[in-house]
Design a protein around this motif. Structure first.
Motif, PDB file in Angstrom:
ATOM      1  N   ILE A 130      -6.665 -42.739 -14.674  1.00 56.47           N
ATOM      2  CA  ILE A 130      -5.987 -41.455 -14.891  1.00 56.47           C
ATOM      3  C   ILE A 130      -5.855 -41.165 -16.377  1.00 56.47           C
ATOM      4  N   VAL A 131      -5.445 -42.173 -17.144  1.00 57.96           N
ATOM      5  CA  VAL A 131      -5.225 -41.987 -18.572  1.00 57.96           C
ATOM      6  C   VAL A 131      -6.529 -41.657 -19.296  1.00 57.96           C
ATOM      7  N   ASN A 132      -7.576 -42.410 -19.015  1.00 62.30           N
ATOM      8  CA  ASN A 132      -8.853 -42.177 -19.691  1.00 62.30           C
ATOM      9  C   ASN A 132      -9.416 -40.804 -19.374  1.00 62.30           C
ATOM     10  N   SER A 133      -9.270 -40.381 -18.123  1.00 61.18           N
ATOM     11  CA  SER A 133      -9.756 -39.058 -17.733  1.00 61.18           C
ATOM     12  C   SER A 133      -8.988 -37.964 -18.466  1.00 61.18           C
ATOM     13  N   PHE A 134      -7.667 -38.105 -18.541  1.00 62.68           N
ATOM     14  CA  PHE A 134      -6.845 -37.102 -19.226  1.00 62.68           C
ATOM     15  C   PHE A 134      -7.195 -37.056 -20.714  1.00 62.68           C
ATOM     16  N   ILE A 135      -7.276 -38.212 -21.351  1.00 68.02           N
ATOM     17  CA  ILE A 135      -7.564 -38.277 -22.786  1.00 68.02           C
ATOM     18  C   ILE A 135      -8.938 -37.697 -23.098  1.00 68.02           C
ATOM     19  N   ASN A 136      -9.940 -38.075 -22.317  1.00 62.43           N
ATOM     20  CA  ASN A 136     -11.296 -37.590 -22.566  1.00 62.43           C
ATOM     21  C   ASN A 136     -11.400 -36.076 -22.409  1.00 62.43           C
ATOM     22  N   THR A 137     -10.564 -35.508 -21.530  1.00 56.76           N
ATOM     23  CA  THR A 137     -10.627 -34.068 -21.278  1.00 56.76           C
ATOM     24  C   THR A 137      -9.826 -33.263 -22.284  1.00 56.76           C
ATOM     25  N   TYR A 138      -8.608 -33.706 -22.624  1.00 59.67           N
ATOM     26  CA  TYR A 138      -7.686 -32.849 -23.364  1.00 59.67           C
ATOM     27  C   TYR A 138      -7.367 -33.295 -24.798  1.00 59.67           C
ATOM     28  N   CYS A 139      -7.551 -34.546 -25.137  1.00 58.62           N
ATOM     29  CA  CYS A 139      -7.246 -34.976 -26.502  1.00 58.62           C
ATOM     30  C   CYS A 139      -8.259 -34.390 -27.484  1.00 58.62           C
ATOM     31  N   THR A 140      -7.798 -34.133 -28.699  1.00 60.01           N
ATOM     32  CA  THR A 140      -8.625 -33.401 -29.663  1.00 60.01           C
ATOM     33  C   THR A 140      -9.146 -34.265 -30.806  1.00 60.01           C
ATOM     34  N   ASP A 141      -8.801 -35.555 -30.823  1.00 55.24           N
ATOM     35  CA  ASP A 141      -9.348 -36.394 -31.889  1.00 55.24           C
ATOM     36  C   ASP A 141     -10.779 -36.793 -31.536  1.00 55.24           C
ATOM     37  N   ALA A 142     -11.428 -37.530 -32.409  1.00 53.63           N
ATOM     38  CA  ALA A 142     -12.860 -37.801 -32.311  1.00 53.63           C
ATOM     39  C   ALA A 142     -13.240 -38.431 -30.974  1.00 53.63           C
ATOM     40  N   GLY A 143     -14.343 -37.943 -30.401  1.00 55.73           N
ATOM     41  CA  GLY A 143     -14.885 -38.530 -29.190  1.00 55.73           C
ATOM     42  C   GLY A 143     -14.367 -37.942 -27.898  1.00 55.73           C
ATOM     43  N   HIS A 144     -13.521 -36.895 -27.976  1.00 57.43           N
ATOM     44  CA  HIS A 144     -12.961 -36.290 -26.764  1.00 57.43           C
ATOM     45  C   HIS A 144     -13.284 -34.800 -26.712  1.00 57.43           C
ATOM     46  N   LYS A 145     -13.218 -34.234 -25.515  1.00 58.15           N
ATOM     47  CA  LYS A 145     -13.630 -32.842 -25.318  1.00 58.15           C
ATOM     48  C   LYS A 145     -12.658 -31.845 -25.936  1.00 58.15           C
ATOM     49  N   GLY A 146     -11.379 -32.164 -25.941  1.00 58.99           N
ATOM     50  CA  GLY A 146     -10.391 -31.271 -26.548  1.00 58.99           C
ATOM     51  C   GLY A 146     -10.243 -29.948 -25.836  1.00 58.99           C
ATOM     52  N   GLN A 147     -10.272 -29.964 -24.495  1.00 64.96           N
ATOM     53  CA  GLN A 147     -10.100 -28.727 -23.731  1.00 64.96           C
ATOM     54  C   GLN A 147      -8.708 -28.151 -23.982  1.00 64.96           C
ATOM     55  N   GLU A 148      -8.632 -26.862 -24.271  1.00 66.79           N
ATOM     56  CA  GLU A 148      -7.362 -26.222 -24.622  1.00 66.79           C
ATOM     57  C   GLU A 148      -6.424 -26.144 -23.419  1.00 66.79           C
ATOM     58  N   ILE A 149      -5.124 -26.344 -23.699  1.00 63.80           N
ATOM     59  CA  ILE A 149      -4.082 -26.142 -22.696  1.00 63.80           C
ATOM     60  C   ILE A 149      -3.207 -25.008 -23.214  1.00 63.80           C
ATOM     61  N   PRO A 150      -3.413 -23.761 -22.744  1.00 63.98           N
ATOM     62  CA  PRO A 150      -2.619 -22.627 -23.240  1.00 63.98           C
ATOM     63  C   PRO A 150      -1.144 -22.771 -22.873  1.00 63.98           C
ATOM     64  N   VAL A 151      -0.278 -22.348 -23.787  1.00 64.13           N
ATOM     65  CA  VAL A 151       1.164 -22.275 -23.533  1.00 64.13           C
ATOM     66  C   VAL A 151       1.558 -20.824 -23.733  1.00 64.13           C
ATOM     67  N   SER A 152       1.932 -20.144 -22.638  1.00 62.50           N
ATOM     68  CA  SER A 152       2.178 -18.707 -22.734  1.00 62.50           C
ATOM     69  C   SER A 152       3.408 -18.317 -21.926  1.00 62.50           C
ATOM     70  N   MET A 153       3.808 -17.042 -22.066  1.00 60.69           N
ATOM     71  CA  MET A 153       4.944 -16.520 -21.311  1.00 60.69           C
ATOM     72  C   MET A 153       4.503 -15.575 -20.202  1.00 60.69           C
ATOM     73  N   THR A 154       3.191 -15.429 -20.006  1.00 61.56           N
ATOM     74  CA  THR A 154       2.650 -14.620 -18.912  1.00 61.56           C
ATOM     75  C   THR A 154       1.454 -15.344 -18.308  1.00 61.56           C
ATOM     76  N   PHE A 155       1.113 -14.983 -17.070  1.00 59.73           N
ATOM     77  CA  PHE A 155      -0.080 -15.547 -16.462  1.00 59.73           C
ATOM     78  C   PHE A 155      -1.311 -15.097 -17.244  1.00 59.73           C
ATOM     79  N   PRO A 156      -2.317 -15.958 -17.346  1.00 56.06           N
ATOM     80  CA  PRO A 156      -3.546 -15.556 -18.042  1.00 56.06           C
ATOM     81  C   PRO A 156      -4.106 -14.274 -17.446  1.00 56.06           C
ATOM     82  N   SER A 157      -4.540 -13.347 -18.311  1.00 49.41           N
ATOM     83  CA  SER A 157      -5.052 -12.055 -17.841  1.00 49.41           C
ATOM     84  C   SER A 157      -6.472 -12.160 -17.308  1.00 49.41           C
ATOM     85  N   THR A 158      -7.179 -13.203 -17.705  1.00 50.61           N
ATOM     86  CA  THR A 158      -8.534 -13.427 -17.210  1.00 50.61           C
ATOM     87  C   THR A 158      -8.490 -14.511 -16.139  1.00 50.61           C
TER      88      THR A 158
END
Length: 293
Positions: free
Chosen positions: A40-68
């Motif tokens: 679980i940890v490796n999958s999360f880190i590889n997907t969302y962490c932004t340091d070297a060697g990871h995909k760095g997928q964005e996690i938006p933080v907003s006050m409304t649902f995404p419009s797209t």
């Protein structure tokens, strides 16, 4: 005295702290998610962490649902209502909340870079802030003497201090008028009311393991946030509630459920006790304004 915007504060603090932690995968792995399975940890880190060697997928933080089209994971901050707070003394509306010095602005925090240079044959350490200082509250991790001159804080030099070090400074800035001149001291009375306000923070994802990881990260972030001067002066954290997983029915469509991409969410409920107040001079200032112009 500014009226606090708690939802903006939550969105800003959650986003900044989340980005900071995701840039340090070793903290995520070795500290925050230490008790989670390696898969679980490796999958999360590889997907969302932004340091070297990871995909760095964005996690938006907003006050409304995404419009797209909804991203796979996002954070939703919402205001759910507030109630005037009545203590044993009764209704707080219109009560005196304190004294305000017009020469002093609201408490704030700022990260300043240390400058070390020779002065009369000895090293001199100083911090240059963006605003002139009216009142210095604290400098975490520093316990020596200070001398303030305008927007500069001179520190007592100690071995180990280096040019370029950073310090967090909590202070109240010197207020200035519209022409940029320092405002003279003028003590006035502030009146207002206390309110208990409720907010929700929903972690939304099509992956339950991602939701679990993010909840653990947010529990860590709340500890950091409690150290903020804002939460020690303006906002008083009253209650945190962590709920279980549920389906996000509002976006349960053929596109996100029939193909195995149903969205789930886990809710954090947070309550703050805060004071809305203005100084009594505001009424006089408003009376002096010609509303017909």
């Amino acid at each position: 005295m500014a009226i606090p915007s708690v939802d903006s504060y939550l969105q800003r603090e959650l986003k900044q702290n989340l980005q900071a932690l995701l840039a340090k995968s070793y903290i995520i792995k070795e500290v925050i998610l230490k008790d989670f399975s390696d898969e679980i940890v490796n999958s999360f880190i590889n997907t969302y962490c932004t340091d070297a060697g990871h995909k760095g997928q964005e996690i938006p933080v907003s006050m409304t649902f995404p419009s797209t089209k909804q991203p796979a994971t996002f954070i939703l901050v919402q205001f759910k209502g507030g109630t005037e707070f009545d203590d044993e003394k009764g209704n707080s509306l219109g009560g005196v909340t304190g004294l305000v010095d017009q020469a002093t602005g609201d408490y704030m925090s700022e990260t300043a870079t240390l400058t070390v240079k020779p002065y009369n044959g000895f090293p001199q350490a100083s911090l240059h802030l963006k605003n002139p200082i009216s009142e210095l509250e604290s400098i975490p991790n520093y316990s020596g003497e200070t001398f303030i001159d305008g927007n500069v804080i001179y520190l007592q030099y100690a071995s180990g201090m280096s040019d370029g070090d950073t310090f967090k400074v909590f202070y109240s800035p010197q207020s200035v008028d519209h022409e940029g001149h320092a405002t003279g001291s003028d003590i006035t009375t502030a009146k207002g009311y206390d309110v208990m306000e409720n907010y929700t923070i929903d972690t939304v994802s099509n992956n339950n393991d991602t939701i679990r990881c993010l909840e653990a990260i947010f529990k860590t972030i709340f500890i950091y946030m409690k150290q903020n001067m804002t939460e020690q002066t303006e906002l008083r954290l009253s209650k945190l509630t962590f709920a279980g997983n549920d389906l996000l029915q509002e976006v349960n469509t053929a596109e996100n459920s029939l193909v195995g991409e149903q969205l789930y969410y886990r809710r954090i409920e947070i309550s703050y006790l805060l004071t809305y107040s203005v100084n009594t001079e505001v009424g006089t200032l408003l009376d002096s304004v010609s509303l017909s112009n």
